[in-house]
Design a protein around this motif. Structure first.
Motif, mmCIF file in Angstrom:
data_model
loop_
_atom_site.group_PDB
_atom_site.id
_atom_site.type_symbol
_atom_site.label_atom_id
_atom_site.label_comp_id
_atom_site.label_asym_id
_atom_site.label_seq_id
_atom_site.Cartn_x
_atom_site.Cartn_y
_atom_site.Cartn_z
ATOM 1 N N VAL A 1 -7.031 -5.192 -8.872
ATOM 2 C CA VAL A 1 -6.080 -4.359 -8.394
ATOM 3 C C VAL A 1 -5.112 -4.678 -7.468
ATOM 4 O O VAL A 1 -3.936 -4.391 -7.359
ATOM 5 C CB VAL A 1 -6.880 -3.030 -8.197
ATOM 6 N N PHE A 2 -5.886 -5.355 -6.286
ATOM 7 C CA PHE A 2 -5.149 -5.811 -5.182
ATOM 8 C C PHE A 2 -4.112 -6.789 -5.658
ATOM 9 O O PHE A 2 -2.838 -6.900 -5.034
ATOM 10 C CB PHE A 2 -5.870 -6.454 -4.207
ATOM 11 N N THR A 3 -4.482 -7.917 -6.443
ATOM 12 C CA THR A 3 -3.391 -8.698 -6.881
ATOM 13 C C THR A 3 -2.223 -8.098 -7.578
ATOM 14 O O THR A 3 -1.172 -8.629 -7.388
ATOM 15 C CB THR A 3 -4.282 -9.732 -7.829
ATOM 16 N N ALA A 4 -2.689 -7.354 -8.577
ATOM 17 C CA ALA A 4 -1.687 -6.708 -9.416
ATOM 18 C C ALA A 4 -0.607 -5.794 -8.364
ATOM 19 O O ALA A 4 0.598 -5.741 -8.673
ATOM 20 C CB ALA A 4 -2.109 -5.881 -10.491
ATOM 21 N N ALA A 5 -1.137 -5.086 -7.442
ATOM 22 C CA ALA A 5 -0.375 -4.333 -6.429
ATOM 23 C C ALA A 5 0.572 -5.616 -5.598
ATOM 24 O O ALA A 5 1.732 -5.069 -5.215
ATOM 25 C CB ALA A 5 -1.196 -3.486 -5.764
ATOM 26 N N SER A 6 0.109 -6.725 -5.439
ATOM 27 C CA SER A 6 0.933 -7.370 -4.562
ATOM 28 C C SER A 6 1.863 -7.871 -5.350
ATOM 29 O O SER A 6 3.306 -8.063 -4.951
ATOM 30 C CB SER A 6 0.038 -8.658 -4.256
ATOM 31 N N VAL A 7 1.951 -8.064 -6.808
ATOM 32 C CA VAL A 7 3.343 -8.336 -7.822
ATOM 33 C C VAL A 7 4.074 -7.036 -7.500
ATOM 34 O O VAL A 7 5.280 -7.470 -7.439
ATOM 35 C CB VAL A 7 2.717 -8.668 -9.064
ATOM 36 N N LEU A 8 3.519 -5.696 -7.552
ATOM 37 C CA LEU A 8 4.819 -4.740 -7.565
ATOM 38 C C LEU A 8 5.033 -4.673 -6.319
ATOM 39 O O LEU A 8 6.299 -4.268 -6.098
ATOM 40 C CB LEU A 8 3.462 -3.572 -7.645
ATOM 41 N N CYS A 9 4.405 -5.048 -4.924
ATOM 42 C CA CYS A 9 5.071 -4.863 -3.847
ATOM 43 C C CYS A 9 6.154 -6.055 -3.674
ATOM 44 O O CYS A 9 7.212 -5.859 -3.212
ATOM 45 C CB CYS A 9 3.920 -5.428 -2.842
ATOM 46 N N ALA A 10 6.082 -7.290 -4.351
ATOM 47 C CA ALA A 10 7.125 -8.143 -4.288
ATOM 48 C C ALA A 10 8.281 -7.756 -4.920
ATOM 49 O O ALA A 10 9.421 -8.131 -4.682
ATOM 50 C CB ALA A 10 6.342 -9.564 -4.714
ATOM 51 N N LEU A 11 8.180 -6.996 -6.086
ATOM 52 C CA LEU A 11 9.216 -6.461 -7.066
ATOM 53 C C LEU A 11 9.812 -5.183 -6.584
ATOM 54 O O LEU A 11 10.680 -5.016 -7.317
ATOM 55 C CB LEU A 11 8.804 -6.560 -8.299
ATOM 56 N N SER A 12 9.371 -4.666 -5.637
ATOM 57 C CA SER A 12 9.786 -3.261 -5.315
ATOM 58 C C SER A 12 11.264 -3.464 -4.756
ATOM 59 O O SER A 12 11.902 -4.021 -4.282
ATOM 60 C CB SER A 12 8.824 -2.937 -3.986
ATOM 61 N N GLY A 13 12.194 -2.508 -5.516
ATOM 62 C CA GLY A 13 13.730 -2.574 -5.375
ATOM 63 C C GLY A 13 13.932 -1.312 -4.372
ATOM 64 O O GLY A 13 15.127 -1.548 -3.876
ATOM 65 N N ASP A 14 13.090 -0.706 -3.769
ATOM 66 C CA ASP A 14 13.317 0.496 -2.666
ATOM 67 C C ASP A 14 12.155 0.768 -1.837
ATOM 68 O O ASP A 14 10.695 0.383 -2.115
ATOM 69 C CB ASP A 14 14.035 1.600 -3.228
ATOM 70 N N PRO A 15 12.401 1.353 -0.845
ATOM 71 C CA PRO A 15 11.154 1.862 0.093
ATOM 72 C C PRO A 15 10.043 2.661 -0.583
ATOM 73 O O PRO A 15 8.934 2.398 -0.432
ATOM 74 C CB PRO A 15 11.754 2.402 1.250
ATOM 75 N N ALA A 16 10.462 3.454 -1.380
ATOM 76 C CA ALA A 16 9.554 4.273 -2.044
ATOM 77 C C ALA A 16 8.661 3.581 -3.024
ATOM 78 O O ALA A 16 7.429 3.953 -3.109
ATOM 79 C CB ALA A 16 10.189 5.405 -2.797
ATOM 80 N N GLN A 17 9.185 2.761 -3.736
ATOM 81 C CA GLN A 17 8.378 1.584 -4.650
ATOM 82 C C GLN A 17 7.520 0.827 -4.013
ATOM 83 O O GLN A 17 6.579 0.782 -4.327
ATOM 84 C CB GLN A 17 9.177 0.815 -5.615
ATOM 85 N N LEU A 18 7.986 0.235 -2.650
ATOM 86 C CA LEU A 18 7.077 -0.519 -2.028
ATOM 87 C C LEU A 18 5.939 0.359 -1.162
ATOM 88 O O LEU A 18 4.782 -0.258 -1.220
ATOM 89 C CB LEU A 18 7.958 -0.946 -1.042
#
Length: 537
Positions: free
Chosen positions: A84-101
């Motif tokens: 979960v942590f690793t997958a979430a790291s990918v999502l953090c890197a791909l975030s397009g706006d503050p809410a997504q991050l």
């Protein structure tokens, strides 16, 4: 590779890498704040939530996931948390706006809460009591390494590749940990089938979430009615949780009260919170001082602290071995005393215009002290904990540590802000006397406003904008700018000293409380702790 399966040291390396991931992200994100604000158009409040939501979820769920590790097996929870942590790291890197991050960081906190308590549980189940202190010392050294790597690696990545790379770097490490965990870590089970206390999980998570949010955000919202309501709700939910747990003490409770009957565990729970207050008290004001007053970059500031953290990382396993041989009580007390003494020395050495090497003697004393903390502290806490209870004990101990982080951040931040407001006013009044009479009132008023509304303490700031009338001579503008920089620099130094006094006092109380721990006989090693533990596939 099968011959390495269950090898204690191979298991320790795997667990330490996973633990390293959770701590690295706790510190690395701080240096990326300016870059996030600039590239995403985020507000400071939004970026602060990127930091705080991780701590919030982590603190709220540690106890629950520690107990779930006892129910489903610590290896299963460690693997799930790492994934979960690793997958979430990918999502953090791909975030397009503050809410997504912010949402992705919340998921990261969920993964960290799942994997962190399992590391201690598996170490206790893998290492015999005679070598457990050494192993926990290595595990504790990871905290020092992560402290070095967080600001330094984060600063390098932000400067060279952008803030997204502080999350991308987690991915290969996370994947490596997943592979190693599946190949090397044994599936430790304790025989008895346990049920999940869902209601206890809900009460504990809600109570810790309310308390963590209120303590983290209280200063920013000026401790308004909403914050006090959240504090009240957190205390009420905590009381309900304790009553509910009391009724379940014989039916797989989430929080076994029997843990606190052991004086060593109870005292070390308190000491772990004081240590976290000390760590926050060290890094928060000192990193601000290094970057705002001495104008070091984030990387340079991290490197100033690096020698002390290297010393702590090297000495932590040594302290763990000493705890195995001598008992952890006095090793821990020595570490706490040196930690406090080094911080007091650092406060005395601080000043405007200092060079980096002037802080190294005090910081090395701090590093030696920190090196004597984590291994002995965990050894004393977990010495009498049965393996079947290790997940619950680990979750409780780590939760209390994180609550100490939150309380320390709130308390140290409040003292720093209060002392900074006072010192800025006093310095501005003193420096204004040397300025032309036409600008004195504007000069002092600017710092009065800064003190009330919150001072900008970022790199390159003077702490206040002094509005000057049109046509002000260039020489006067220069004098005002110089005076403002002097007020800010000396103001931060004057505020930092009493701020550091708070964690020094808290650490001293932690050191004295260690006297309550009974000194165990070093020649009586308790083997039954490993009885009944089986390693399957």
């Amino acid at each position: 590779m099968n011959r390495w399966r269950g090898n204690p040291w191979a298991v320790l390396v795997t667990l330490s890498l996973g633990f390293f991931l959770t701590l690295l992200d706790l510190t690395a994100v701080n240096v990326a704040i300016p870059s996030m604000i600039e590239t995403m158009g985020a507000s400071l409040d939004e970026v602060l939530w990127v930091i705080n939501v991780y701590i919030l979820v982590l603190a709220a769920l540690l106890i629950a996931f520690g107990r779930l590790g006892d129910v489903f097996g610590p290896r299963a929870m460690f693997v799930a948390g790492t994934a979960v942590f690793t997958a979430a790291s990918v999502l953090c890197a791909l975030s397009g706006d503050p809410a997504q991050l912010i949402a992705a960081r919340a998921v990261q906190g969920l993964g960290a809460a799942a994997l962190a308590p399992q590391t201690m549980t598996i170490i206790i189940g893998t290492f015999p009591p005679a070598r457990r202190g050494t192993a926990l010392g290595v595990w504790g050294a990871v905290a020092g390494v992560a402290t070095i790597a967080g600001p330094t690696l984060g600063g390098l990545l932000v400067s060279s590749a952008g803030w997204r790379w502080i999350f991308v770097v987690n991915v290969p490490i996370g994947l490596l940990v997943l592979v190693l965990a599946l190949l090397l870590v044994p599936d430790l089970r304790h025989g008895a089938r346990r049920r999940v206390d869902v209601l206890g999980v809900v009460f504990a998570a809600a109570a810790l979430a309310c308390l963590t949010f209120a303590l983290t955000e209280g200063q920013r919202y000026e401790w308004n009615a909403t914050i006090w309501c959240l504090l009240g709700a957190g205390v009420l939910l905590l009381a309900v949780f304790l009553v509910q747990q009391r009724k379940r003490q014989h039916v797989d409770p989430l929080l076994p009260f029997v843990l606190f009957r052991d004086r060593g565990f109870a005292v070390m729970s308190f000491v772990s919170a004081t240590v976290q207050v000390g760590m926050i008290g060290l890094f928060l004001p000192v990193m601000i001082y290094l970057q705002s007053v001495l104008r070091f970059s984030a990387v340079e500031a991290g490197l100033v602290m690096a020698p002390a953290m290297v010393v702590s990382a090297v000495l932590s396993p040594v302290a763990g071995r000493l705890a195995d041989r001598l008992g952890g009580k006095y090793v821990l007390m020595t570490g706490l005393a040196l930690f406090a003494a080094g911080m007091a020395w650092l406060a005395a050495a601080a000043g405007v215009g200092r060079e980096w090497w002037e802080f190294q003697p005090a910081l090395l004393v701090v590093g030696v002290g920190i090196g004597g903390l984590f291994g002995p502290m965990v050894t004393v806490a977990m010495y009498r904990v049965e393996p079947a209870m290790a997940g619950a004990a680990s979750g409780v101990l780590n939760s209390i540590r994180q609550i100490g982080t939150v309380i320390g951040s709130a308390a140290v931040g409040a003292v720093l802000q209060n002392r900074l407001a006072v010192s800025l006013r006093e310095e501005a009044a003193t420096r204004a006397a040397a300025l032309p009479e036409t600008v004195r009132d504007r000069f002092t008023a600017a710092f009065e406003h800064a003190a009330r509304s919150g001072t900008d303490i970022g790199t390159g700031q003077s702490g206040a904008a002094v509005p000057l009338p049109p046509g002000t001579p260039a020489s006067v503008v220069h004098d005002v700018q110089q005076a403002a920089a002097s007020v800010f620099g000396q103001g931060v130094v004057d505020a930092m000293r009493p701020t550091l006094a708070l964690p020094v006092a808290v650490i001293a109380v932690g050191a004295v409380s260690c006297l309550l721990v009974r000194r165990r006989a070093t020649d009586q090693v308790r083997e039954p702790a490993d009885a009944g533990t089986s390693a399957a596939g």
